[in-house]
Design a protein around this motif. Structure first.
Motif, PDB file in Angstrom:
ATOM      1  N   PRO A  61       0.812  -1.226   0.000  1.00 49.21           N
ATOM      2  CA  PRO A  61       0.000   0.000   0.000  1.00 49.21           C
ATOM      3  C   PRO A  61       0.840   1.269   0.000  1.00 49.21           C
ATOM      4  CG  PRO A  61      -0.934  -1.591   1.505  1.00 49.21           C
ATOM      5  CD  PRO A  61       0.388  -2.138   1.071  1.00 49.21           C
ATOM      6  N   ARG A  62       1.955   1.258   0.735  1.00 47.73           N
ATOM      7  CA  ARG A  62       2.792   2.455   0.743  1.00 47.73           C
ATOM      8  C   ARG A  62       3.309   2.766  -0.649  1.00 47.73           C
ATOM      9  NH1 ARG A  62       8.900   3.630   2.847  1.00 47.73           N
ATOM     10  NH2 ARG A  62       8.927   5.756   2.088  1.00 47.73           N
ATOM     11  N   PHE A  63       3.632   1.722  -1.398  1.00 45.28           N
ATOM     12  CA  PHE A  63       4.237   1.970  -2.699  1.00 45.28           C
ATOM     13  C   PHE A  63       3.207   2.280  -3.774  1.00 45.28           C
ATOM     14  CE2 PHE A  63       7.679   0.265  -0.303  1.00 45.28           C
ATOM     15  CZ  PHE A  63       8.696   1.134  -0.669  1.00 45.28           C
ATOM     16  N   ALA A  64       1.955   1.920  -3.536  1.00 51.53           N
ATOM     17  CA  ALA A  64       0.895   2.446  -4.394  1.00 51.53           C
ATOM     18  C   ALA A  64       0.807   3.954  -4.212  1.00 51.53           C
ATOM     19  CB  ALA A  64      -0.432   1.781  -4.058  1.00 51.53           C
ATOM     20  N   VAL A  65       0.927   4.390  -2.959  1.00 56.84           N
ATOM     21  CA  VAL A  65       0.920   5.828  -2.669  1.00 56.84           C
ATOM     22  C   VAL A  65       2.161   6.497  -3.255  1.00 56.84           C
ATOM     23  CG1 VAL A  65       0.997   7.548  -0.817  1.00 56.84           C
ATOM     24  CG2 VAL A  65      -0.492   5.538  -0.604  1.00 56.84           C
ATOM     25  N   GLU A  66       3.328   5.839  -3.143  1.00 53.94           N
ATOM     26  CA  GLU A  66       4.558   6.398  -3.703  1.00 53.94           C
ATOM     27  C   GLU A  66       4.471   6.506  -5.228  1.00 53.94           C
ATOM     28  OE1 GLU A  66       6.944   7.782  -2.166  1.00 53.94           O
ATOM     29  OE2 GLU A  66       6.508   7.175  -0.118  1.00 53.94           O
ATOM     30  N   ASN A  67       3.808   5.537  -5.852  1.00 52.95           N
ATOM     31  CA  ASN A  67       3.602   5.626  -7.300  1.00 52.95           C
ATOM     32  C   ASN A  67       2.783   6.858  -7.650  1.00 52.95           C
ATOM     33  OD1 ASN A  67       3.498   4.441 -10.130  1.00 52.95           O
ATOM     34  ND2 ASN A  67       1.315   4.481  -9.652  1.00 52.95           N
ATOM     35  N   ARG A  68       1.739   7.127  -6.872  1.00 54.93           N
ATOM     36  CA  ARG A  68       0.934   8.325  -7.100  1.00 54.93           C
ATOM     37  C   ARG A  68       1.775   9.581  -6.885  1.00 54.93           C
ATOM     38  NH1 ARG A  68      -3.494   8.548  -9.863  1.00 54.93           N
ATOM     39  NH2 ARG A  68      -3.956  10.460  -8.750  1.00 54.93           N
ATOM     40  N   LEU A 253      15.436   5.538 -16.890  1.00 58.79           N
ATOM     41  CA  LEU A 253      14.548   4.447 -16.467  1.00 58.79           C
ATOM     42  C   LEU A 253      15.191   3.760 -15.275  1.00 58.79           C
ATOM     43  CD1 LEU A 253      12.123   2.490 -16.922  1.00 58.79           C
ATOM     44  CD2 LEU A 253      13.637   1.200 -18.454  1.00 58.79           C
ATOM     45  N   VAL A 254      14.607   3.965 -14.103  1.00 53.76           N
ATOM     46  CA  VAL A 254      15.222   3.489 -12.860  1.00 53.76           C
ATOM     47  C   VAL A 254      14.137   3.014 -11.908  1.00 53.76           C
ATOM     48  CG1 VAL A 254      17.229   5.017 -13.038  1.00 53.76           C
ATOM     49  CG2 VAL A 254      15.164   5.807 -11.838  1.00 53.76           C
ATOM     50  N   ASP A 255      14.564   2.341 -10.839  1.00 52.03           N
ATOM     51  CA  ASP A 255      13.612   1.979  -9.791  1.00 52.03           C
ATOM     52  C   ASP A 255      13.324   3.194  -8.916  1.00 52.03           C
ATOM     53  OD1 ASP A 255      15.532   1.961  -7.421  1.00 52.03           O
ATOM     54  OD2 ASP A 255      16.500   0.504  -8.728  1.00 52.03           O
ATOM     55  N   LEU A 256      12.266   3.073  -8.142  1.00 50.17           N
ATOM     56  CA  LEU A 256      11.828   4.214  -7.345  1.00 50.17           C
ATOM     57  C   LEU A 256      12.870   4.630  -6.319  1.00 50.17           C
ATOM     58  CD1 LEU A 256       9.225   5.884  -7.387  1.00 50.17           C
ATOM     59  CD2 LEU A 256       8.387   4.521  -5.472  1.00 50.17           C
ATOM     60  N   ALA A 257      13.609   3.660  -5.784  1.00 58.14           N
ATOM     61  CA  ALA A 257      14.653   3.986  -4.816  1.00 58.14           C
ATOM     62  C   ALA A 257      15.758   4.824  -5.448  1.00 58.14           C
ATOM     63  CB  ALA A 257      15.245   2.703  -4.225  1.00 58.14           C
ATOM     64  N   TRP A 260      14.462   8.503  -6.083  1.00 55.77           N
ATOM     65  CA  TRP A 260      14.490   9.290  -4.855  1.00 55.77           C
ATOM     66  C   TRP A 260      15.560   8.724  -3.919  1.00 55.77           C
ATOM     67  CZ3 TRP A 260       8.599   8.768  -5.106  1.00 55.77           C
ATOM     68  CH2 TRP A 260       8.023   9.918  -5.676  1.00 55.77           C
ATOM     69  N   PRO A 261      16.838   8.933  -4.218  1.00 53.86           N
ATOM     70  CA  PRO A 261      17.905   8.293  -3.439  1.00 53.86           C
ATOM     71  C   PRO A 261      17.974   8.756  -1.990  1.00 53.86           C
ATOM     72  CG  PRO A 261      18.816   9.932  -4.934  1.00 53.86           C
ATOM     73  CD  PRO A 261      17.375   9.774  -5.305  1.00 53.86           C
ATOM     74  N   ASP A 262      17.456   9.935  -1.687  1.00 53.80           N
ATOM     75  CA  ASP A 262      17.548  10.450  -0.321  1.00 53.80           C
ATOM     76  C   ASP A 262      16.321  10.127   0.524  1.00 53.80           C
ATOM     77  OD1 ASP A 262      20.009  11.601  -0.936  1.00 53.80           O
ATOM     78  OD2 ASP A 262      19.069  13.432  -1.685  1.00 53.80           O
ATOM     79  N   ALA A 263      15.332   9.464  -0.076  1.00 51.80           N
ATOM     80  CA  ALA A 263      14.112   9.144   0.673  1.00 51.80           C
ATOM     81  C   ALA A 263      14.385   8.015   1.656  1.00 51.80           C
ATOM     82  CB  ALA A 263      12.990   8.759  -0.280  1.00 51.80           C
ATOM     83  N   GLU A 264      13.751   8.098   2.810  1.00 48.05           N
ATOM     84  CA  GLU A 264      13.943   7.082   3.838  1.00 48.05           C
ATOM     85  C   GLU A 264      13.105   5.841   3.534  1.00 48.05           C
ATOM     86  OE1 GLU A 264      13.161   8.585   7.695  1.00 48.05           O
ATOM     87  OE2 GLU A 264      14.660  10.182   7.587  1.00 48.05           O
ATOM     88  N   ASN A 265      13.668   4.671   3.850  1.00 43.38           N
ATOM     89  CA  ASN A 265      12.940   3.403   3.814  1.00 43.38           C
ATOM     90  C   ASN A 265      12.394   3.057   2.427  1.00 43.38           C
ATOM     91  OD1 ASN A 265      13.281   3.154   6.662  1.00 43.38           O
ATOM     92  ND2 ASN A 265      11.540   4.528   6.951  1.00 43.38           N
ATOM     93  N   LEU A 266      13.077   3.503   1.377  1.00 41.76           N
ATOM     94  CA  LEU A 266      12.638   3.138   0.036  1.00 41.76           C
ATOM     95  C   LEU A 266      13.438   1.977  -0.537  1.00 41.76           C
ATOM     96  CD1 LEU A 266      11.742   6.326  -2.047  1.00 41.76           C
ATOM     97  CD2 LEU A 266      10.240   4.546  -1.189  1.00 41.76           C
ATOM     98  N   ASN A 267      14.502   1.584   0.109  1.00 40.98           N
ATOM     99  CA  ASN A 267      15.359   0.533  -0.448  1.00 40.98           C
ATOM    100  C   ASN A 267      14.828  -0.847  -0.046  1.00 40.98           C
ATOM    101  OD1 ASN A 267      17.476  -0.504  -1.894  1.00 40.98           O
ATOM    102  ND2 ASN A 267      18.882  -0.495  -0.160  1.00 40.98           N
ATOM    103  N   MET A 270       9.714  -3.716  -2.865  1.00 39.64           N
ATOM    104  CA  MET A 270       8.689  -3.021  -3.632  1.00 39.64           C
ATOM    105  C   MET A 270       9.268  -1.806  -4.356  1.00 39.64           C
ATOM    106  SD  MET A 270       5.785  -4.532  -3.696  1.00 39.64           S
ATOM    107  CE  MET A 270       4.812  -3.196  -4.366  1.00 39.64           C
ATOM    108  N   ALA A 271      10.169  -1.077  -3.700  1.00 39.64           N
ATOM    109  CA  ALA A 271      10.755   0.098  -4.343  1.00 39.64           C
ATOM    110  C   ALA A 271      11.636  -0.303  -5.514  1.00 39.64           C
ATOM    111  CB  ALA A 271      11.554   0.912  -3.330  1.00 39.64           C
ATOM    112  N   LEU A 272      12.355  -1.415  -5.377  1.00 43.18           N
ATOM    113  CA  LEU A 272      13.201  -1.893  -6.464  1.00 43.18           C
ATOM    114  C   LEU A 272      12.363  -2.477  -7.597  1.00 43.18           C
ATOM    115  CD1 LEU A 272      15.954  -3.624  -4.311  1.00 43.18           C
ATOM    116  CD2 LEU A 272      16.054  -1.372  -5.376  1.00 43.18           C
ATOM    117  N   LEU A 273      11.177  -2.940  -7.251  1.00 47.06           N
ATOM    118  CA  LEU A 273      10.280  -3.532  -8.236  1.00 47.06           C
ATOM    119  C   LEU A 273       9.658  -2.479  -9.143  1.00 47.06           C
ATOM    120  CD1 LEU A 273       9.311  -6.562  -8.435  1.00 47.06           C
ATOM    121  CD2 LEU A 273       7.211  -5.790  -7.334  1.00 47.06           C
ATOM    122  N   LEU A 274       9.428  -1.299  -8.625  1.00 49.57           N
ATOM    123  CA  LEU A 274       8.692  -0.273  -9.358  1.00 49.57           C
ATOM    124  C   LEU A 274       9.655   0.562 -10.214  1.00 49.57           C
ATOM    125  CD1 LEU A 274       5.949   0.967  -9.886  1.00 49.57           C
ATOM    126  CD2 LEU A 274       6.314   2.502  -7.954  1.00 49.57           C
TER     127      LEU A 274
END
Length: 282
Positions: A61-68, A253-257, A260-267, A270-274
């Motif tokens: 769910p968090r990464f659905a929100v991050e996608n938005r 073309l990259v993963d979400l992590a 946003w390399p400075d974002a917390e708890n994205l590694n 799910m973040a690597l998947l998106l």
């Protein structure tokens, strides 16, 4: 710009009566995604699949929100760097907060967004919500048929195809199994819009290399296929082929992590998947 005005509004509710015919025993992609965003427009079949996916990926769910949030950033980038003020959101799903047109209007009070989806629930809610909006429109159409989308009176009435358009493909292309068909769909959209138009895409990855990430992706992919047989997560090479020919903005073309390399708890998995990318048509 073409004046969307009331063009197509007379047909705004033409499928609303069909909502009663929805098969509540089968999940809907639009309703499932809405659940991940915290929405309530769902049936038991949607909620059952949602829980099974949570068992595999509790952070989904968090990464659905991050996608938005990423899509909102992409729209802002197109407005700021590309001067785009009209957008085509393909496979838009159910209305959510904030909607993309609300995000666009914060940056450009003249912006317009046309939402496209043929899901019955999404069409009913979208048409009702936007019936009197002069900046956002809903076209009940199948994104896999670009010619029909551009012929739709709502789309043709709202968009000026002599000027750049921002095309949004947010977590939707993975529902089409044939990668060559996906490339054809993208090419057909890009062929209609002029040079200087933009495309934003987010898509799940499956590296298919035997790695832990591939196993994680495969478990999600297989679970989704029980309800949606055409689901296909794609490899990095396949995804690169989908955006080949566009001038991609950094970091490409990259993963979400990585985006946003400075974002917390994205590694996380799910973040690597998106995988995400924004590019300009030369």
């Amino acid at each position: 710009m073409a004046d969307g005005g009331d063009t197509g509004r007379s047909t705004s509710y033409q499928r609303a009566a069909e909502v009663a015919s929805i098969d509540v025993n089968r999940p809907s992609e639009a309703r499932l995604y809405d659940l991940f965003l915290g929405g309530k427009d769902s049936f038991e079949a949607d909620r059952h699949l949602y829980q099974e996916l949570l068992d595999i990926a509790p952070e989904a769910p968090r990464f659905a929100v991050e996608n938005r949030r990423w899509l909102a950033e992409a729209v802002g980038l197109m407005i700021r760097d590309g001067g785009v003020d009209q957008f085509l959101d393909l496979g838009a799903g159910l209305p959510t907060a904030p909607n993309l047109h609300e995000i666009a209007l914060e940056s450009d009070p003249a912006a317009k967004v046309v939402y496209v989806d043929n899901d019955l629930t999404a069409a009913s809610h979208g048409q009702a919500l936007l019936a009197d909006d002069q900046h956002a429109y809903f076209a009940d159409a199948d994104l896999t048929d670009p010619a029909a989308v551009f012929r739709h009176p709502v789309v043709s009435g709202a968009l000026d195809l002599d000027r750049p358009v921002g095309i949004i493909l947010g977590l939707v292309l993975y529902t089409i199994a044939d990668t060559a068909e996906v490339r054809r769909i993208i090419d057909d959209y890009l062929a209609v819009v002029p040079s200087g138009s933009w495309l934003a895409m987010s898509h799940p990855l499956n590296p298919r290399d035997g790695s832990p990430l591939a196993e994680f992706a495969g478990s999600l992919e297989n679970k989704l296929r029980e309800a949606f047989p055409d689901v296909r997560f794609r490899t990095a090479d396949e995804l690169a082929g989908l955006v080949d020919g566009l001038d991609l903005v950094e970091p490409g073309l990259v993963d979400l992590a990585t985006w946003w390399p400075d974002a917390e708890n994205l590694n996380t998995g799910m973040a690597l998947l998106l995988q995400v990318a924004v590019g300009r048509k030369p």
